[in-house]
Every structure is written in C-alpha cells, then in structure tokens.
Design an enzyme around this catalytic site. Sequence first.
Site, short mmCIF file in Angstrom:
data_model
loop_
_atom_site.label_atom_id
_atom_site.label_comp_id
_atom_site.label_asym_id
_atom_site.label_seq_id
_atom_site.Cartn_x
_atom_site.Cartn_y
_atom_site.Cartn_z
N TYR A 14 15.98 -3.48 16.12
CA TYR A 14 16.99 -3.88 17.09
C TYR A 14 18.14 -4.59 16.37
O TYR A 14 18.44 -5.76 16.63
CB TYR A 14 16.38 -4.82 18.14
CG TYR A 14 15.32 -4.16 18.99
CD1 TYR A 14 15.66 -3.43 20.13
CD2 TYR A 14 13.97 -4.26 18.64
CE1 TYR A 14 14.69 -2.82 20.91
CE2 TYR A 14 13.00 -3.67 19.41
CZ TYR A 14 13.36 -2.94 20.55
OH TYR A 14 12.39 -2.34 21.32
N SER B 168 8.71 -2.55 14.00
CA SER B 168 8.95 -3.68 14.90
C SER B 168 8.48 -5.00 14.30
O SER B 168 8.84 -6.07 14.79
CB SER B 168 8.24 -3.44 16.24
OG SER B 168 6.83 -3.50 16.07
N GLU C 43 -23.45 6.39 -22.62
CA GLU C 43 -22.60 5.33 -22.08
C GLU C 43 -21.17 5.86 -21.85
O GLU C 43 -20.53 5.51 -20.87
CB GLU C 43 -22.56 4.13 -23.03
CG GLU C 43 -23.79 3.28 -23.00
CD GLU C 43 -23.97 2.60 -21.65
OE1 GLU C 43 -22.99 2.06 -21.12
OE2 GLU C 43 -25.10 2.64 -21.12
N THR D 165 9.43 -6.03 24.83
CA THR D 165 10.06 -6.38 26.10
C THR D 165 9.01 -6.95 27.06
O THR D 165 8.03 -6.26 27.38
CB THR D 165 10.73 -5.14 26.71
OG1 THR D 165 11.66 -4.62 25.76
CG2 THR D 165 11.46 -5.50 27.99
N HIS E 269 -22.12 1.94 -12.52
CA HIS E 269 -22.26 2.48 -13.88
C HIS E 269 -23.72 2.82 -14.15
O HIS E 269 -24.04 3.90 -14.69
CB HIS E 269 -21.75 1.45 -14.89
CG HIS E 269 -21.84 1.89 -16.31
ND1 HIS E 269 -20.76 2.37 -17.03
CD2 HIS E 269 -22.91 1.96 -17.18
CE1 HIS E 269 -21.15 2.69 -18.25
NE2 HIS E 269 -22.44 2.45 -18.37
N GLU E 270 -24.63 1.90 -13.78
CA GLU E 270 -26.05 2.17 -13.99
C GLU E 270 -26.55 3.26 -13.06
O GLU E 270 -27.42 4.07 -13.43
CB GLU E 270 -26.86 0.89 -13.80
CG GLU E 270 -26.49 -0.24 -14.74
CD GLU E 270 -26.54 0.17 -16.20
OE1 GLU E 270 -27.51 0.86 -16.60
OE2 GLU E 270 -25.61 -0.19 -16.96
#
Length: 1291
Positions: free
Chosen positions: A1119, A1281, A269, A1249, A229-230
């Site tokens: 699976y 998976s 601001e 596997t 912000h600043e």
Amino acid sequence: MPITINNFNYSDPVDNKNILYLDTHLNTLANEPEKAFRITGNIWVIPDRFSRNSNPNLNKPPRVTSPKSGYYDPNYLSTDSDKDTFLKEIIKLFKRINSREIGEELIYRLSTDIPFPGNNNTPINTFDFDVDFNSVDVKTRQGNNWVKTGSINPSVIITGPRENIIDPETSTFKLTNNTFAAQEGFGALSIISISPRFMLTYSNATNDVGEGRFSKSEFCMDPILILMHELNHAMHNLYGIAIPNDQTISSVTSNIFYSQYNVKLEYAEIYAFGGPTIDLIPKSARKYFEEKALDYYRSIAKRLNSITTANPSSFNKYIGEYKQKLIRKYRFVVESSGEVTVNRNKFVELYNELTQIFTEFNYAKIYNVQNRKIYLSNVYTPVTANILDDNVYDIQNGFNIPKSNLNVLFMGQNLSRNPALRKVNPENMLYLFTKFCHKAIDGRSLYNKTLDCRELLVKNTDLPFIGDISDVKTDIFLRKDINEETEVIYYPDNVSVDQVILSKNTSEHGQLDLLYPSIDSESEILPGENQVFYDNRTQNVDYLNSYYYLESQKLSDNVEDFTFTRSIEEALDNSAKVYTYFPTLANKVNAGVQGGLFLMWANDVVEDFTTNILRKDTLDKISDVSAIIPYIGPALNISNSVRRGNFTEAFAVTGVTILLEAFPEFTIPALGAFVIYSKVQERNEIIKTIDNCLEQRIKRWKDSYEWMMGTWLSRIITQFNNISYQMYDSLNYQAGAIKAKIDLEYKKYSGSDKENIKSQVENLKNSLDVKISEAMNNINKFIRECSVTYLFKNMLPKVIDELNEFDRNTKAKLINLIDSHNIILVGEVDKLKAKVNNSFQNTIPFNIFSYTNNSLLKDIINEYFNNINDSKILSLQNRKNTLVDTSGYNAEVSEEGDVQLNPIFPFDFKLGSSGEDRGKVIVTQNENIVYNSMYESFSISFWIRINKWVSNLPGYTIIDSVKNNSGWSIGIISNFLVFTLKQNEDSEQSINFSYDISNNAPGYNKWFFVTVTNNMMGNMKIYINGKLIDTIKVKELTGINFSKTITFEINKIPDTGLITSDSDNINMWIRDFYIFAKELDGKDINILFNSLQYTNVVKDYWGNDLRYNKEYYMVNIDYLNRYMYANSRQIVFNTRRNNNDFNEGYKIIIKRIRGNTNDTRVRGGDILYFDMTINNKAYNLFMKNETMYADNHSTEDIYAIGLREQTKDINDNIIFQIQPMNNTYYYASQIFKSNFNGENISGICSIGTYRFRLGGDWYRHNYLVPTVKQGNYASLLESTSTHWGFVPVSE
C-alpha cells in the site's frame, strides 16, 4: 506409510515386542543380557557402553590407544538416569533424521531390509536363520538364570560408546574364514557404538565464506551427521557392499615429513563421508569395488534360484516371503521363466544411491547445517550439549534455532556464539603426540657446542595428513599386453541427489511387516579384541619450525602481565613473553596507555594489528599467484624462511614449493610399456589391435592424470590446507594476546569515563575476529592459488613429459607393427600410418573436471583461472573519506570542485549538475595496463542512486572515458541509463536500461546495481541488480582506442530534453565502481551483487542503512499509496493526496533496547521499539490486547497496533524484532512481535482492512490497519503485506 519413531522411557517394562533383553555375545562389558528398545522396524537401541576388548576398561588408559584424540569417562551411562537420557537422545535424533525425505528413506531401508540369511559357508540351497552375523538372542530371566526364549534379526543395534567416547564406530561380524558377509553381498547386522551428546569440533578457517565473519571459525558437528555417517556404514554392511578395512591411504611415517603418525584413512570412511574427499579414491578402484559388488549380487541371485530349504526346518514356510524381501532389497528382476536375475542398470542405480547419495556431505546440505567440507579437517576440543532441550536443539533446525537468532550463519553450531556448547573436561582427554627436538648450536662457544634439546609436544591431529606414496595406486602403470581382444573400461560419472533420492516418493513405504523368528540354537561367541597402545614419537629438527613458532605465540595461563617480543627464543623461554611478527604492534602494545588516553591506545593497537594482517604484496598481477601474504613467513618460519630474510623475496625466487614442509619434488612412476601383438595374422585382427592400442593410449593418459590428481589431493593440498589452519591459529593467538593486554590495561585504567567506554572496548575486541575473517580470506586465496599453481606448474609438466616419452615408444611400436604386416595390410598401410600419426600428433588435454565432479574443487580451479577480484583493473572506493583505487593497479584519483564523500556506510560519493554540488572525480589508470588487449572483453559495475528524474530533462553524461571520439561513456537520456561504446564520431553502439520515471514516489531515488559486460567479438549485456535486462550484438567496432582517463561528472548532452535551464539540479550518488578485464557471466554478477549488499544490515526504502534515532515515514509495500495516520489512538493508513510525495503522515523514530550506542545502524535480529510524536505529545507503537473485527466477527489471534503514551516503562507490548527483507525490486523489512530479552517471537506485523473499537463503540466502516498476527503465522512469512519500508524524512 510414513516411518513412526517409537518413544520410550528406560524404566518401561519388557513387552516382548518393542522392549526386550538381548544378548549379542559381543559386548565384553556386559555380564548379562542388556535391555533393548526398538526405535522402528529392524533398528534397536541398547543404552549401555560397548567394548570388544578382551579386557575392557572404561578408565582413561595410561597410554594412547589411537592416533585420534580420545575422551574417557567411566561414569558415562553408569546409571539408569544416564541410560534414559541416552535413549531419548537417540530417539530425538531419529525424529530429526526422519524430518527430511532423504533421512526417511535411510531409516526405511535400514528398518525394512534384511541381510541374506546365510553366508558363503551356507549350502547354496539353504536359508540359514541362525548365522552368527545376523541373529541376536532374546533372553528372559527365570529365577537366577537367563534363558533364551528366541532370537531376532535386526539390521542395526545402536549402543553407547566404546572406551573412547568421541570415536564412534560401526562394527560387524567376521566369519571363521576371515571373510565378511558385509563385503560379499550377503549383508550383515551392524553394531553402532556412539555418544550423541559428545560432538567433535572443526574449523572452517579454510573456507572463503561468511561463517566466521562475526566470530571465530570453529563449529561443532550436528549430532545427526555423526549418527547418519555411522548409519551409512550400517547400510553398506546391510547391502553387502562394505569396503574392506585394509583398503586405506596411510600417512607418511618417515621422520623427514611432519605428518600425522600411524593414521590410516579408510576407503570405507571416504565413501560414508562423500563429497570432495571421494576423489582420493581413484576411479579405477571405485570401478573395481562396483564390479566386485555386481559379481557378489549375481551370486546372491543364483542362490535365490536354488533355495529349497531353511534352517531350522520350521522356517520353510517363510522361504517365499524372504525371497520377495530380498528381490526387493537387491532390485533383482524376475524373468518370465521365474528365474531371478541381476539387471545391470538397476544394480548401478542402487549402487550409486548407496555410495553417492547417502553421504555425510549431502546430508549437511539437505539438513542445512554447517559441516566440514572435506573429511580431513582440523579437529579441536570436543563439546557437549543438552540436546534434549528444545531451546538448545530442536528437530527441525538442530542447534541453529531461528527463535534464538542462531540460524544466521550457523551460529548455533559456532563455539563462540552458542553458550549451550560446552567444552569437555580436558583432564579426560588423551592425545598422541609428536615430540620435536631442536638442538641448537651455541654460537658463543669456540667449538660450536650443541645445546640441550628444546622439546615441543605437538598433537598428532595438529599435523597435516600426508598420504604415503606407496598407497597411491600405481597398478595402472604396469606393462600391458595389447591385442585384438583388449577392452577399455570407462568409469561412470557421479550422480546427483536430485536425480535419485529426492525424486522418490519416500512417504509411501508400506507396512513394516517384519519377521522375528524364534530360534532355539545358540549363536557362536566371537573372541574380543586386544587393546593396542601407541607411543609418542620423537622427531629431530634442525631449525625452529612452524610448531615452535605457534607455541611461542600462545599466551601462558595465569600470567599477570606480559609483553610482545620479536625473538622466538625469548618467547619460548619466558612465559611472560609472546612472540609477534609485527614490529609496530609490539611497540604499541608494550608502550601501554600513555597519559590516561586508554581508548586512543586501544584503538591504535587494534588498527595496527588489522592493518598488518590485511597486507598483501603484489609481485606481478599477471602471475599465477595474484598477491603474497608477506607475514606468513615470519609467522610460521615455513622452510626456515625467516633465516632467508624477506619472505616475499624468498617466495619470488623459490616459488610455491617454499610452502611445502615435505615432498617439494614430484616424480611420476615409470610407465610400463605396451606389448603389442596379434595372435592371428589376419588383417581385421591387426587393425583391431591398432585401434585397441590407440584407445589404451588415451586411457593411459587419463589414468596418469587421475594418479596425479590423487597424489595432489592426498599429499599436496593437505599440506597447503595445514598452513591455512596454522595461520588461523596464529592470528587468533595474536588477537587473544591483544585482547588480554587490553583487559589488563583496562583493569588498571582509572579514568572517569571507564564505565562509559566499556561497550566500545568490547566492540574493539570483537572487531579483531571480524578482521581475522577478512585476513583468512586473503590467506586462503593465496594458499589455494599456490596449491593449484603447484598442480599445473610443478606436477602436470612432468606427467606430460613422461607420457610424451611413452607416446614416442608406443607410436614406434605401432608403426613397426604396420610395416611388418604390410603385405597383409596391403591397401591400408598409408591409411593406418596416417591414423597413428594423427592420433599421436597431440597430447591428451588435461581437463581437471573430467577427473572429478567435486564442486568445491571446481570453484578453486575456476578461481585460479577466472577469479572475479583478480580481473579487477579498477576498484574505486571511499577509504577514510578519500577516493582510492584498491585493485592493486594504483590508478591516480583526484577530485575537483565540491565532491561530497560519505564518511559512513555506504561510503558513496555525490555528484551534482550545478551550483555548490557540482564537482568531478578524475581517474587516471596505470600506464602498465595494455588497454586494447585488456578491453577485448571487459565489464563495468557500480551502485548508483539518482534523485527524482523526469523525461523532459536534458540528457547528461555521468561517467566518461572518451578521447578523440573513441572510448566508452555512461549517461542518462530521458528515462534511460545508457552505456555507449564509441569507435569514432560516426560509429557507436549503445545498450540501455529504462529507469522508472513514473509519477509514483516509489519510482525514483533508490540504489540499484548496474553491470555492463562487453565481448568485442560477441555481445554487450546490461544487468540491473544481478538480473539480465538486455543483450545486443557488438558489430563493426574493431578500432576503439580506449582512454586511460575516466571522469565522473554530470555534463549536459547538447540537444536533449525540453528543459534547457540549469535550475533543476540533478544529484546522484555512486559507490563500488569496478572495471574488470573480462566478460563477467551471470554467476559472477550475482556473486558480486550479493556480496555488496551487506544483507545483515536493514535498509531504508532507498537502500541506505536504516538508522536509530532518525525520523522515517513508515510504509507498507502493498500500500505505497497510503500514509500512516492515527484515528484516536488507533494507527490507520489513509490514501495519499499526492502519489508522488512520501512526505505525508506521522513520523516514527526507531529506538534500540540495548547494544552498542556508537553503531547507529539497525541490524537484522535487533530488538527495538518505535517512538512517535503527535501534537507535541510522545507515544509508542504498541500491540493492543483486543482482537480485531472483520465482517462483525472476531478475527482470531490478530491484534491491532495502536498508540500508547510514552512512559519510562518499556514493557513487552511495545517491543519488536526486525529482519531485513530485501530483493531485486525493493528494500524492506519484516517486523516481529518480541519481548524484552528477544527470546520469544510471538507474531508478525502485517496490514489489513478491519473495524476497531473506540471506547465502547465499533466504527461502522473498515480501516486499513497495521496488525500483529500471533499463533500460526507461517503463511504470512512470504506475503508482501508483511514487508515494511522506512522512508527517511530528510530525503
């Protein structure tokens, strides 16, 4: 090249490049030059406190120095160790800023771009490298003296905070003629005074979101937003577009209003914050600032064309290089002639980026952190934290660290959820107060004697900000001369982040080849500021206002015991009394535990409170305010509503203005007349004057609407929002007192079950916060509806009335102009009069979205007109094992036969087609609903789960609302779920969804969400799980007579299916059945779908809640044709014999590590383990120590999941963490390897596997094996998976 952020220790020696001693001549606390560190490029850090005061003093002042809250600590940054910490905190924040593209771009611009070397006092042909707003002296100690050895031209210097540690500030240099180079295109150095470890806290109580669902709605800002912000201010200063500090909206100072005192909301601001708050600045003012900046840039371009010399002359060799830097910075264009010019389109692009893209509001979204939604938000006590600890605050996530489970709902920023956030010492805080004085009349006195003042101190920040009417710009209403040369300025639309910054390749910045010339002359020393003190103000009140009522609800410190009271005076005068506005609650709390039944008493108290706070009174469902929160009146005594009797009745009579403490009447300033004339009596010029007047008339209408919006935003919404904040505080005070009373009674309780019920007691107390969040949603909805109603019903008609009067006068003048020039306008008179008459025939419509691009405001307005819940005319819900209509229309609901109601989530009801399961639900809707008009557009939505279905079964109607062959119905025919609209026996239309009846087990029995929308003049659509499936045109259905009765029953449809026997029983489950009196759109349906999923609870494969201590088959989504088995003690997945049957393989039971044993649901983030019984022997799933093998090679960091004999020892190898992973197509979860404390996520469970070791041998062939991938597993997070399903054995 990417931005590099330098690392330093404060003790590092000066290197005459990145570490220097600087003398800014500005810090009145500095007796000698200060050690400075170059973060990157032109950005430097000085880890010392800073002050501009002539007589600086870091101690807590004797009186308030700001309308804002203040925190003071003279010892902060007083040691080298503190300075080292500060330096490293700033470095870490810059690294976090640099982790996103927009932050990298912000740093790049500040670190490479430079102010123009000069100002408006500099000769037009000269670069002046020694201007006081640009040059900072470099000094070196020689003996006992500091000697200037050169100077640098930074863009930003970051220092420690000023006297008030929690008030960050960006300052620049003022020129001798009271102008600022930062405002006039030149640009200037900025000094940012800040403290990164002290953070302001806010409430999100006004937001209808889930952040407060599990805890209080108070959060701290992410420190990068405070710094960025600043940095926004610094960039505005650097580019010379800073808004002057005198451009403000001041708060009302009159004693008539309860408003913040002496607060000035600076336009600068608002620009730095961005977001919805930007609409407080009229578009006309925004356009003025933009045009002013354009003029200054043109002046800069003119200077660049004239530069021939530099000061000092030794820098003449740098003139060409600096010209190129400035051309790039300002995006100037170099013509073929060599002249530097301003291209308006490039300027607008740059200006929009600086003012609309680089904003705090956008940063919060991009860095995914919780932040205040508007600049004017309620402020709470600041907090501090050790942001250097990566376990507290890391570069990627800030406080919301996933491994600590603080990323859910921004819990890392939630004050009640993150113990690392510590409130600052209240002794060091300083507040400006308003002292209310209430002088009551003693009714017992014969002479009505006035009692002494009852004083109450209220923090300035606890009062609403109400803008002063004099600061809402009215120059747009001044008298205006209209002629043939009058121009209308149109204001540009806002731009989006995606259009500008994020489309840039911010990683290719080029080398930071910055110049740091050494200059011998001295800079001017500017005078410091004088400290300003503020005095508390006193405000007399004639009744006990909301602040007294809130004070009476606070539980006093160090009170051993207390009771609730209905008397506010008694509560204010007696610290052992707490005011409550719920009579039954007071009775139950005060009665205490009876007969040793502690838990029953505590349950009754909590239930009474939650029932009361969720109350709504409905006066008229067609009115603008759908439901009134009846206890707001007695909670806050708004406008002395308690004295008026029933708040709901008072609201019904008075309307929304009863909620406004100030400014209940709205008036628009007098509209200045148009003075219409034409300088030359020529036909074309008169016609042009008429056209210009008609255009100016449209602008006057739009300007008036814009003025109205600014007034609404700065003076009305702030008051309504304050009620939400006050009600949030009130409910928390009430809940805090209840919790304290429960603790007191529990402390006294001596029952044998005291230890066993401890967790239940804690859950009861925690449930209060959950219910407060639900209540706040109701309150916020009510408040928003009131604020929008005030805009449309109290403000808009008055503006239109004034504008209509203005139109009448202006139209008469134009007709007179035409008549008085009828000879010149021969042949055009009738045409021009018709044009004028047509133009003034209608008012200019008020489309609120033409005056704001504020998405939050759009949501509020859309909610006002099209709120989903408001359009419900039926909401069939299972409440405490009873089916009821919760829509507010109170439909009658009855059950016949055996309708099974689920007493736990998802609170569904079950219907069967035959036998004991057969039953039906009959809903008879309210007679007050005008069906035919309601159903011109309507929607139906519900969740449904159907057991296994095959195509040759008969068709069944499951929901029926047909009478005399007219109405609608929902059924299942073959493999289709069908919705039918029926006008008569021969005229109907249907839309359907093909339900999966495949032979695979995954294809049935799951919960899915159905939505059907109907527009009788358009289309019928069906959505499944929020996704549009089909659309058909509604044709020739104009005479449907809708029944008020809806029957839920499984009834066979004649002549369908091949099986005619009733032996195949069909079951289905239904929940959350809604009818809406509108056509929902895709966005509505997605909101509805997501809101009803309850995503923090893990689901089993069918969509029901996953439960502890229940048997499941565990499957992997990739699976589904495999089941879990064991080969020796290695888990493997074998191929199913029957794909249509999940009932194969070993069963697992999920066990909790710790937590509430009464809540059996598995939630996201839970730490757990898995039990399994094989041949009457108990095992746990655990992660093996050996890595897996594939193709004869070790697979790094992948470990098998096997079986371990169950023991009493629960070690880390069997402990996992679970997270929900639901989507449109299936319900699943991801499982992570964790430890007992849940503090370390070391891997993710997947499947693959592999070969594995059994004893000393390796199996020769591969098996499908569950594994844990440790180390770098990010790539697996998106892989299916890693998605695991749990199929209940009983289903």
